[in-house]
Design a protein around this motif. Structure first.
Motif, PDB file in Angstrom:
ATOM      1  N   ARG A   1     -45.881 -27.258  93.641  1.00 42.09           N
ATOM      2  CA  ARG A   1     -46.175 -25.953  94.252  1.00 42.09           C
ATOM      3  C   ARG A   1     -45.030 -24.987  94.008  1.00 42.09           C
ATOM      4  O   ARG A   1     -45.240 -23.846  93.575  1.00 42.09           O
ATOM      5  CB  ARG A   1     -46.367 -26.112  95.774  1.00 42.09           C
ATOM      6  N   ALA A   2     -43.804 -25.453  94.268  1.00 37.10           N
ATOM      7  CA  ALA A   2     -42.639 -24.576  94.131  1.00 37.10           C
ATOM      8  C   ALA A   2     -42.482 -24.127  92.678  1.00 37.10           C
ATOM      9  O   ALA A   2     -42.119 -22.987  92.414  1.00 37.10           O
ATOM     10  CB  ALA A   2     -41.387 -25.301  94.608  1.00 37.10           C
ATOM     11  N   SER A   3     -42.794 -25.019  91.745  1.00 37.72           N
ATOM     12  CA  SER A   3     -42.638 -24.680  90.325  1.00 37.72           C
ATOM     13  C   SER A   3     -43.566 -23.553  89.911  1.00 37.72           C
ATOM     14  O   SER A   3     -43.351 -22.908  88.907  1.00 37.72           O
ATOM     15  CB  SER A   3     -42.939 -25.907  89.449  1.00 37.72           C
ATOM     16  N   ARG A   4     -44.613 -23.350  90.679  1.00 39.33           N
ATOM     17  CA  ARG A   4     -45.524 -22.258  90.353  1.00 39.33           C
ATOM     18  C   ARG A   4     -45.352 -21.107  91.331  1.00 39.33           C
ATOM     19  O   ARG A   4     -46.272 -20.350  91.591  1.00 39.33           O
ATOM     20  CB  ARG A   4     -46.962 -22.767  90.315  1.00 39.33           C
ATOM     21  N   GLY A   5     -44.133 -21.007  91.871  1.00 39.01           N
ATOM     22  CA  GLY A   5     -43.765 -19.809  92.613  1.00 39.01           C
ATOM     23  C   GLY A   5     -44.250 -19.757  94.042  1.00 39.01           C
ATOM     24  O   GLY A   5     -44.234 -18.707  94.659  1.00 39.01           O
ATOM     25  N   PHE A   6     -44.662 -20.905  94.600  1.00 40.33           N
ATOM     26  CA  PHE A   6     -45.135 -20.897  95.981  1.00 40.33           C
ATOM     27  C   PHE A   6     -43.969 -21.050  96.941  1.00 40.33           C
ATOM     28  O   PHE A   6     -43.069 -21.855  96.714  1.00 40.33           O
ATOM     29  CB  PHE A   6     -46.118 -22.055  96.176  1.00 40.33           C
ATOM     30  N   SER A   7     -43.931 -20.239  97.991  1.00 38.42           N
ATOM     31  CA  SER A   7     -42.958 -20.493  99.049  1.00 38.42           C
ATOM     32  C   SER A   7     -43.692 -20.466 100.376  1.00 38.42           C
ATOM     33  O   SER A   7     -44.536 -19.605 100.615  1.00 38.42           O
ATOM     34  CB  SER A   7     -41.833 -19.454  99.008  1.00 38.42           C
ATOM     35  N   ALA A   8     -43.392 -21.450 101.210  1.00 38.54           N
ATOM     36  CA  ALA A   8     -44.159 -21.623 102.443  1.00 38.54           C
ATOM     37  C   ALA A   8     -43.692 -20.663 103.510  1.00 38.54           C
ATOM     38  O   ALA A   8     -43.014 -21.049 104.454  1.00 38.54           O
ATOM     39  CB  ALA A   8     -44.027 -23.072 102.915  1.00 38.54           C
ATOM     40  N   ARG A   9     -44.028 -19.383 103.374  1.00 37.98           N
ATOM     41  CA  ARG A   9     -43.622 -18.403 104.387  1.00 37.98           C
ATOM     42  C   ARG A   9     -44.855 -17.699 104.931  1.00 37.98           C
ATOM     43  O   ARG A   9     -45.720 -17.268 104.167  1.00 37.98           O
ATOM     44  CB  ARG A   9     -42.636 -17.394 103.780  1.00 37.98           C
ATOM     45  N   GLY A  10     -44.936 -17.631 106.243  1.00 40.06           N
ATOM     46  CA  GLY A  10     -46.002 -16.865 106.868  1.00 40.06           C
ATOM     47  C   GLY A  10     -47.322 -17.605 106.893  1.00 40.06           C
ATOM     48  O   GLY A  10     -47.516 -18.600 106.202  1.00 40.06           O
ATOM     49  N   PRO A  11     -48.246 -17.110 107.711  1.00 42.17           N
ATOM     50  CA  PRO A  11     -49.548 -17.760 107.881  1.00 42.17           C
ATOM     51  C   PRO A  11     -50.351 -17.817 106.579  1.00 42.17           C
ATOM     52  O   PRO A  11     -51.217 -18.662 106.432  1.00 42.17           O
ATOM     53  CB  PRO A  11     -50.257 -16.867 108.904  1.00 42.17           C
ATOM     54  N   ALA A  12     -50.061 -16.931 105.622  1.00 47.97           N
ATOM     55  CA  ALA A  12     -50.802 -16.949 104.366  1.00 47.97           C
ATOM     56  C   ALA A  12     -50.608 -18.277 103.642  1.00 47.97           C
ATOM     57  O   ALA A  12     -51.461 -18.702 102.861  1.00 47.97           O
ATOM     58  CB  ALA A  12     -50.348 -15.791 103.473  1.00 47.97           C
ATOM     59  N   ALA A  13     -49.477 -18.922 103.888  1.00 48.74           N
ATOM     60  CA  ALA A  13     -49.185 -20.172 103.205  1.00 48.74           C
ATOM     61  C   ALA A  13     -49.924 -21.352 103.822  1.00 48.74           C
ATOM     62  O   ALA A  13     -50.055 -22.399 103.192  1.00 48.74           O
ATOM     63  CB  ALA A  13     -47.677 -20.438 103.232  1.00 48.74           C
ATOM     64  N   TRP A  14     -50.421 -21.167 105.048  1.00 47.42           N
ATOM     65  CA  TRP A  14     -51.024 -22.296 105.746  1.00 47.42           C
ATOM     66  C   TRP A  14     -52.216 -22.884 104.993  1.00 47.42           C
ATOM     67  O   TRP A  14     -52.419 -24.078 104.959  1.00 47.42           O
ATOM     68  CB  TRP A  14     -51.464 -21.870 107.169  1.00 47.42           C
ATOM     69  N   ARG A  15     -52.995 -21.956 104.402  1.00 48.33           N
ATOM     70  CA  ARG A  15     -54.181 -22.403 103.671  1.00 48.33           C
ATOM     71  C   ARG A  15     -53.774 -23.374 102.558  1.00 48.33           C
ATOM     72  O   ARG A  15     -54.362 -24.424 102.384  1.00 48.33           O
ATOM     73  CB  ARG A  15     -54.880 -21.189 103.064  1.00 48.33           C
ATOM     74  N   VAL A  16     -52.737 -22.976 101.813  1.00 48.67           N
ATOM     75  CA  VAL A  16     -52.263 -23.805 100.714  1.00 48.67           C
ATOM     76  C   VAL A  16     -51.751 -25.145 101.245  1.00 48.67           C
ATOM     77  O   VAL A  16     -52.070 -26.210 100.710  1.00 48.67           O
ATOM     78  CB  VAL A  16     -51.146 -23.080  99.943  1.00 48.67           C
ATOM     79  N   LEU A  17     -50.974 -25.075 102.331  1.00 45.84           N
ATOM     80  CA  LEU A  17     -50.412 -26.305 102.884  1.00 45.84           C
ATOM     81  C   LEU A  17     -51.515 -27.224 103.397  1.00 45.84           C
ATOM     82  O   LEU A  17     -51.467 -28.439 103.216  1.00 45.84           O
ATOM     83  CB  LEU A  17     -49.430 -25.972 104.011  1.00 45.84           C
TER      84      LEU A  17
END
Lengths: 252, 253
Positions: B173-189
């Motif tokens: 995930r991180a390698s493709r520019g994902f950072s777990a910040r904010g509720p928007a990231a919850w879906r991905v997580l």
């Protein structure tokens, strides 16, 4: 003459979802043979392997192991006779320590105490892994795990060793070390692989399974020497690989 | 063998406590904790006695006390609750310094702290002196239902495999520019968690196949465990028996 170790006749099988994987496979493996089962992804190799030890039962046709037909009531004995080493050693090694894991099979056969310990020691020695007996599997290198996985099956003293992609994910040294171990075992081997040089090095006979049927069966030299046959079934030797030269060094 | 690799709790050693068969240690712990819990809160001296006995066991085990103390942080939530009790409990109040605290609450806090700390310390002593595998073998020997033994054994074996899988997914995930910040990231997580579950489930199926292939018929064979000697029994009985004597001395007239 004794019955072949493996005798597969007209084996057809469709998964419960209707997908047909095998369309009438015929394969005989005699005692002491080393046979490479080659084929592209999706050819039905794994499905065939799961028939050899009774995980799947034949939809049509028959599978016979050293004279014993695979059927619901013979499954325990069939699983002792056919030792399957799965591709991912993390699937194969599920007990807390290597020793417990190697003991799992023979303990299920009813062995206990010193007899069981001797069986475990013998199997670990055969793959050169005696010194890791008390380690947990996840602390071993991938190559070591693969060799221990072979030992877990050897401990059941099977009639035939079935290896699913034994060389996959191994670094070159581990790959070679495993070849030395496999070459040193006095046992019938059926090796499922698409690592053709590995097949050439270890097996004198090769079978190509493609589209759920056996399309070629013969000496490895002849099968791997036929580049048209290989190409028709999505198999290739590595670029620049010279079979004749390899056999001068190793010889199957 | 025996290098202290990756074990959260186990402290490698060869003391009497380490060598005791795990099932005896589990029983000794259980007996000790029962004695502690059965002690009336007002027998303060008895708790002191238990603490001394346990400290003695720690000395015999040669586990550094600091090693245990650091790991006792698991008790912190209970300590917080215990500290709150004198403030929030009702009933007659006593002045303590500038505060007026509930008397019942003070006794409650003391009981919770004393019994909790002794229990946690004793459990940690078991955990630090017993290999995880030994613990599973011990529980198996104590006739814990086979299904629970198997769940424990597989958890031990696959915790690191699943953790490694999770960390590979995080890297991907991180390698493709994902950072777990904010509720928007919850879906991905949430999706990652779902994928991890499915992967683990599929691994479970493959492991089951591998088990069947080696003759599995529903229960794990008894994990190898050493035979029990009279000396082991005596060593295991020592701590709970001494604690029992302390209790008897405290409550008997």
């Amino acid at each position: 003459m004794s019955a072949p170790v493996l005798d597969v006749r007209g084996l057809a099988y469709a998964y419960p979802d209707g997908r047909q994987a095998l369309y009438g496979v015929d394969l005989r493996v005699e005692r002491g043979e080393r046979v490479a089962l080659l084929g592209p992804n999706g050819a039905g190799k794994t499905t065939l392997v799961l028939h050899l030890n009774g995980i799947h039962l034949p939809g049509r046709g028959s599978v016979t192991v050293a004279g014993l037909p695979v059927a619901p009531d013979t499954v325990p004995e069939v699983r002792r006779r056919v030792g399957v080493v799965f591709q991912d050693p993390d699937d194969q090694l599920f007990m807390p320590t290597v020793r417990d894991d190697v003991a799992f099979g023979p303990a299920n056969l009813g062995l206990r105490g010193p007899e069981l310990d001797a069986r475990v020691a013998e199997a670990l020695a055969a793959v050169g892994m005696t010194e890791v007996a008390d380690r947990p599997p996840h602390h071993l290198s991938y190559g070591q795990r693969r060799r221990v996985a072979v030992a877990t099956v050897l401990a059941m003293r099977p009639d035939v060793l079935v290896l699913d992609e034994p060389s996959s994910n191994l670094d070159p040294a581990s790959r070679r070390e495993l070849a030395v171990v496999l070459g040193s075992l006095d046992i019938t081997v059926l090796m499922v692989t698409h690592d053709l040089p590995y097949a050439a090095e270890l097996c004198e006979r090769a079978v190509i399974l493609s589209g759920g049927v056996v399309v070629a069966d013969g000496p490895t030299a002849a099968v791997l020497g036929d580049s048209d046959l290989l190409a028709a079934h999505r198999l290739e030797l590595p670029v620049g690989f010279d079979l004749a030269r390899m056999w001068k060094h190793h010889g199957p | 063998m025996g290098a202290p690799h990756g074990h959260l709790l186990h402290y490698h050693g060869h003391s009497v406590v380490h060598r005791l068969p795990a099932h005896l240690k589990v029983l000794a712990l259980l007996a000790f904790v029962i004695v502690v819990v059965a002690t009336p809160a007002r027998e303060v001296a008895a708790f002191g006695g238990y603490a001394l006995l346990l400290a003695g066991a720690v000395v015999v085990s040669r586990v550094p006390p600091g090693y245990l103390l650091v790991r006792m942080v698991v008790e912190v939530p209970f300590v917080v609750f215990a500290l709150l009790m004198p403030v929030i409990a009702t009933g007659p109040r006593v002045p303590v310094g500038p505060f007026s605290l509930s008397e019942a609450g003070l006794w409650g806090a003391w009981t919770l702290l004393a019994k909790g700390t002794l229990g946690v310390a004793a459990s940690l002593l078991l955990a630090t002196t017993t290999e995880p595998r030994g613990l599973v073998a011990g529980l198996q020997r104590l006739r814990l239902p086979p299904a629970l033994v198997q769940i424990l054994a597989f958890m031990l074996r696959y915790l690191e495999v699943v953790a490694a899988e999770m960390s590979r997914m995080r890297t991907a995930r991180a390698s493709r520019g994902f950072s777990a910040r904010g509720p928007a990231a919850w879906r991905v997580l949430a999706r990652s968690a779902g994928a991890l579950f499915i992967r683990s489930y599929e691994r479970g199926e493959r492991v089951h196949l591998a088990m069947l292939s080696r003759g599995y018929q529903g229960s794990l064979p008894q994990l190898g465990a050493a035979a029990v000697t009279g000396r082991d029994l005596a060593a295991a009985v020592a701590l709970p028996a001494a604690a029992g004597l302390v209790l008897a001395a405290a409550v008997l007239p």
